[in-house]
Design an enzyme around this catalytic site. Structure first.
Site, PDB file in Angstrom:
ATOM      1  N   ARG A   1       0.831  -1.216   0.000  1.00 33.51           N
ATOM      2  CA  ARG A   1       0.000   0.000   0.000  1.00 33.51           C
ATOM      3  C   ARG A   1       0.860   1.259   0.000  1.00 33.51           C
ATOM      4  O   ARG A   1       0.438   2.315  -0.460  1.00 33.51           O
ATOM      5  CB  ARG A   1      -0.980  -0.002   1.181  1.00 33.51           C
ATOM      6  CG  ARG A   1      -0.330  -0.179   2.522  1.00 33.51           C
ATOM      7  CD  ARG A   1      -1.369  -0.306   3.628  1.00 33.51           C
ATOM      8  NE  ARG A   1      -0.770  -0.828   4.844  1.00 33.51           N
ATOM      9  CZ  ARG A   1      -1.132  -0.514   6.068  1.00 33.51           C
ATOM     10  NH1 ARG A   1      -2.130   0.335   6.254  1.00 33.51           N
ATOM     11  NH2 ARG A   1      -0.555  -1.041   7.114  1.00 33.51           N
TER      12      ARG A   1
ATOM     13  N   HIS B   1      -5.966  -3.728   1.851  1.00 34.59           N
ATOM     14  CA  HIS B   1      -6.262  -4.786   2.826  1.00 34.59           C
ATOM     15  C   HIS B   1      -6.911  -5.990   2.157  1.00 34.59           C
ATOM     16  O   HIS B   1      -7.841  -6.597   2.688  1.00 34.59           O
ATOM     17  CB  HIS B   1      -7.151  -4.256   3.954  1.00 34.59           C
ATOM     18  CG  HIS B   1      -6.438  -3.333   4.889  1.00 34.59           C
ATOM     19  ND1 HIS B   1      -5.581  -2.357   4.447  1.00 34.59           N
ATOM     20  CD2 HIS B   1      -6.443  -3.231   6.241  1.00 34.59           C
ATOM     21  CE1 HIS B   1      -5.091  -1.700   5.488  1.00 34.59           C
ATOM     22  NE2 HIS B   1      -5.594  -2.211   6.588  1.00 34.59           N
TER      23      HIS B   1
ATOM     24  N   ASP C   1      -8.029  -8.574  11.913  1.00 30.71           N
ATOM     25  CA  ASP C   1      -9.361  -7.992  11.728  1.00 30.71           C
ATOM     26  C   ASP C   1     -10.419  -9.061  11.443  1.00 30.71           C
ATOM     27  O   ASP C   1     -11.608  -8.834  11.623  1.00 30.71           O
ATOM     28  CB  ASP C   1      -9.353  -6.969  10.581  1.00 30.71           C
ATOM     29  CG  ASP C   1      -8.815  -5.618  11.031  1.00 30.71           C
ATOM     30  OD1 ASP C   1      -8.751  -5.395  12.255  1.00 30.71           O
ATOM     31  OD2 ASP C   1      -8.459  -4.803  10.163  1.00 30.71           O
TER      32      ASP C   1
ATOM     33  N   ARG D   1      -2.261  -5.541   3.361  1.00 32.35           N
ATOM     34  CA  ARG D   1      -2.002  -4.605   4.435  1.00 32.35           C
ATOM     35  C   ARG D   1      -0.570  -4.712   4.943  1.00 32.35           C
ATOM     36  O   ARG D   1       0.080  -3.717   5.241  1.00 32.35           O
ATOM     37  CB  ARG D   1      -2.963  -4.912   5.582  1.00 32.35           C
ATOM     38  CG  ARG D   1      -2.708  -4.124   6.834  1.00 32.35           C
ATOM     39  CD  ARG D   1      -3.670  -4.543   7.945  1.00 32.35           C
ATOM     40  NE  ARG D   1      -3.579  -3.625   9.053  1.00 32.35           N
ATOM     41  CZ  ARG D   1      -2.611  -3.649   9.966  1.00 32.35           C
ATOM     42  NH1 ARG D   1      -1.650  -4.552   9.892  1.00 32.35           N
ATOM     43  NH2 ARG D   1      -2.587  -2.761  10.938  1.00 32.35           N
TER      44      ARG D   1
ATOM     45  N   GLU E   1     -19.210   4.391   0.491  1.00 33.26           N
ATOM     46  CA  GLU E   1     -18.489   3.866  -0.672  1.00 33.26           C
ATOM     47  C   GLU E   1     -19.301   3.946  -1.959  1.00 33.26           C
ATOM     48  O   GLU E   1     -18.747   4.096  -3.052  1.00 33.26           O
ATOM     49  CB  GLU E   1     -18.069   2.414  -0.424  1.00 33.26           C
ATOM     50  CG  GLU E   1     -17.059   2.229   0.704  1.00 33.26           C
ATOM     51  CD  GLU E   1     -17.686   2.261   2.094  1.00 33.26           C
ATOM     52  OE1 GLU E   1     -18.934   2.160   2.194  1.00 33.26           O
ATOM     53  OE2 GLU E   1     -16.945   2.384   3.084  1.00 33.26           O
TER      54      GLU E   1
ATOM     55  N   SER F   1      -4.790   4.622   6.347  1.00 28.06           N
ATOM     56  CA  SER F   1      -4.494   3.196   6.191  1.00 28.06           C
ATOM     57  C   SER F   1      -4.466   2.762   4.735  1.00 28.06           C
ATOM     58  O   SER F   1      -3.907   1.717   4.433  1.00 28.06           O
ATOM     59  CB  SER F   1      -5.436   2.335   7.027  1.00 28.06           C
ATOM     60  OG  SER F   1      -6.722   2.419   6.547  1.00 28.06           O
TER      61      SER F   1
ATOM     62  N   PHE G   1     -14.951  -3.311   1.081  1.00 29.83           N
ATOM     63  CA  PHE G   1     -15.984  -2.271   0.966  1.00 29.83           C
ATOM     64  C   PHE G   1     -16.095  -1.736  -0.471  1.00 29.83           C
ATOM     65  O   PHE G   1     -17.166  -1.342  -0.912  1.00 29.83           O
ATOM     66  CB  PHE G   1     -15.666  -1.091   1.905  1.00 29.83           C
ATOM     67  CG  PHE G   1     -15.336  -1.486   3.312  1.00 29.83           C
ATOM     68  CD1 PHE G   1     -15.926  -2.609   3.896  1.00 29.83           C
ATOM     69  CD2 PHE G   1     -14.451  -0.750   4.076  1.00 29.83           C
ATOM     70  CE1 PHE G   1     -15.625  -2.975   5.197  1.00 29.83           C
ATOM     71  CE2 PHE G   1     -14.141  -1.111   5.382  1.00 29.83           C
ATOM     72  CZ  PHE G   1     -14.726  -2.221   5.942  1.00 29.83           C
TER      73      PHE G   1
END
Lengths: 289, 327
Positions: B23, B122, B130, B180, B71, B50, B96
């Site tokens: 990322r 992610h 998570d 991530r 979104e 993030s 998402f």
């Protein structure tokens, strides 16, 4: 509301005649297609006519000129009225209209961006147009361009959450170059909006989202044109014009009946509808003389 | 034998490789683009830090749009911006976006041929603690099925940076995903990257391992293990899932006769499926797939999860042996 830039009576007559002719096209298109939506396109014919024949900065001979005002249709199912208006305005030949929904026609059952001159966006699944319009208005701001974005919405599509996401964003960014036009005709496929899922108080909802709200009779040309000019003068917020309309307007057996939301007329019904609209057009012309 | 022209890091297996989160490649690529192209704009759904778009935000605040946790609206706004000539990058977690705004991606972006770039952060199982809700394992499937779409899965920091820049230059809707965690950097700035062209990283004629994302390194490790047994595996970094490099895959099937696909995605609908579709039509060959076995993930450390669900070099070696028995 006091008139800011009132239409002359003769201009109003001209718009009324044009809107009636557009309604005739809509009925004939739906008959030829054998499927489609009747009530919404007839109800919004006056707003579309006022936009394309009085309000917008556009040029049918140069349909994509960079500084044109943008029109985004969010409830794509009323596209027959958009197509008929564009044809009447000279974007493409009226002879194309009966090809609606047929194989190979640029006039898709729900709009597809740039399929025909003047068709500015893709729409079908409800709730997406306001976000698209917000993006366009942002692009105009980034470029320092003076054109305006007009988004046309149905009332029932406000049951989609995305509309309120977009409304929140436009309020946050004070998108004063954006005008939303809501067709408040109180019907949707399964019935009356207030039975299916109440929208009221719609005005208060928009105000709570930091929009400037104007409510008009969506069949009054002077009110429609005034609302557009009024919105241009609001610099602090985006403007929504809640247009109270009669679904099926101009055809007595369709008016205010939600069962006409999603069906086309049959041959006999279309004949009666066109006859009624033609005699209305004749009356408008003769009363003006 | 490692392909020299791939310019992978020196001493690939002889030392601990430096690592960086892919990322960060996205974030750094955006800053390069911001300097280079005034039409590039960035949107995020409350995930600026993030997803690493905060550097772009700080450098180019006028071209950055915080849309909040919304979104669907983000995708629609991006479409409107793109229709008016901007090059919007939408950043969120892959679960998402495109997970939650697929209809907007389908209609407002892909059908409209809007020049929107969707960055899914992610992605994959390695999101770790998570848990399953945040581990995007279906995103490749739901994006590659869309007409007009380009789908890219870069393998490390450098390739994510290059993919970000290449996608801005490519005209049309695109989705790219990255994980991530910090992952080893095994390519270099000199490693070529061309959209739509699978990259041979290792020569071999006994079978081909087709991988994407950080698991490409596991594929290289597996090939090394196999080589010790006298099995020479070709390793193909198939970073572009759509349009798929059918030519390279058919050549692999013809020249090596067996394939193993490797991905951090559900076994249905991802890279393995894309390869199987292409080969079934053009050059059928025995295939095995290393992927998530039609399951949801769970909380845990990234390496624990990859180990538990068999997304590792030893699992690739095992599938390679299996596919060779079927050849």
């Amino acid at each position: 509301m006091a008139s800011l830039l009132t239409l002359s009576d003769s201009e109003e007559v001209r718009l009324a005649e044009t809107a009636t002719r557009i309604r005739e096209h809509v009925v004939e298109m739906l008959l030829a297609a054998g499927s489609g939506h009747s009530a919404g396109p007839l109800g919004m014919a006056d707003v579309f006519t006022a936009l394309y024949f009085s309000i917008l900065n556009i040029d049918p001979a140069d349909p994509w000129k960079p500084d044109r005002d943008r029109v985004v249709l969010s409830n794509g199912h009323i596209c027959p009225v958009w197509y008929a208006t564009l044809a009447e305005r000279g974007y493409f030949p009226v002879s194309l209209l009966p090809t609606l929904r047929q194989l190979g026609s640029p006039l898709q059952g729900h709009t597809h961006i740039r399929s025909a001159p003047g068709v500015e966006n893709t729409s079908g699944p409800l709730g997406q147009g306001l976000s698209q319009g917000v993006g366009m208005a942002l692009a105009a701001s980034l470029d320092g361009a003076g054109w305006r974005t007009h988004v046309l919405l149905s009332d029932a599509e406000h049951q989609e959450g995305q509309i309120w996401e977009a409304a929140m964003f436009a309020g946050k960014h004070r998108l004063h170059n954006l005008t939303a036009w809501v067709d408040r005709n109180n019907i949707q496929i399964d019935g009356y909006t207030e039975d299916v899922m109440p929208l009221e108080p719609l005005r208060a909802k928009y105000e709570a989202f930091n929009w400037y709200v104007i409510e008009i009779d969506g069949h009054n040309f002077k009110a429609i044109v005034d609302a557009a000019r009024h919105a241009e003068a609001i610099y602090e917020r985006p403007t929504v014009v809640i247009c109270h309309t009669i679904p099926g307007r101009g055809v007595d057996f369709m008016e205010r009946d939600y069962r006409w939301h999603g069906v086309p007329p049959d041959r006999e019904q279309a004949r009666r509808a066109v006859q009624e609209l033609r005699s209305l057009r004749g009356r408008i012309a003769s009363e003006a003389e | 034998m490692i392909v020299t022209e791939a310019h992978l890091v020196e001493g690939l297996f002889e030392r601990e490789l430096p690592s960086k989160a892919p990322r960060d490649g996205f974030g750094d690529g955006l800053v390069v683009l911001g300097e280079r192209n005034p039409d590039v704009v960035v949107l995020t759904g409350d995930l600026a830090d993030s997803t690493r778009v905060s550097a772009f935000r700080d450098r180019f605040p006028d071209r950055f749009f915080q849309v909040g946790v919304a979104e669907q609206n983000m995708m629609g706004i991006a479409a409107g911006l793109a229709i008016c000539g901007k090059i919007p990058f939408c950043s969120s977690y892959a679960t998402f976006s495109p997970g939650r705004n697929w209809d907007q991606l389908r209609v407002s972006v892909c059908y409209s041929e809007a020049n929107v770039k969707v960055a899914g952060a992610h992605a994959g199982l390695s999101v770790g603690p998570d848990g399953a809700t945040h581990q995007a394992l279906e995103d490749i499937a739901i994006t590659r099925v869309l007409p007009n779409m380009t789908v890219v899965v870069p393998c490390d920091y450098h390739q994510t940076l290059k993919a970000t820049i290449a996608l801005a230059e490519h005209r049309g809707p695109a989705y790219f995903r990255f994980g991530r965690e910090r992952t080893p950097i095994f390519t270099t700035p000199e490693t070529p990257f061309e959209l739509g062209r699978a990259q041979v990283l290792r020569h071999g004629s006994d079978l081909t391992i087709v991988a994407c994302g950080p698991l490409v390194l596991e594929a290289l490790k597996a090939a090394r293990t196999l080589a010790a047994e006298g099995i020479e595996a070709r390793v193909l970094n198939c970073h572009t899932i759509k349009p798929l490099d059918v030519e390279a895959l058919v050549a692999a099937a013809r020249e090596t006769g067996a394939l193993v696909t490797v991905e951090e995605h559900q076994i249905h609908g991802g890279l393995g499926s894309a390869v199987a579709e292409a080969l079934a039509l053009h050059h059928p060959a025995p295939m095995e797939m290393v992927a998530m076995p039609d399951s949801f993930g769970e909380s845990g450390r990234a390496e624990e999860l990859l180990e538990k669900w068999g997304l590792t070099a030893p699992a690739i070696v095992e599938r390679a042996r299996r596919v060779l028995r079927r050849r």
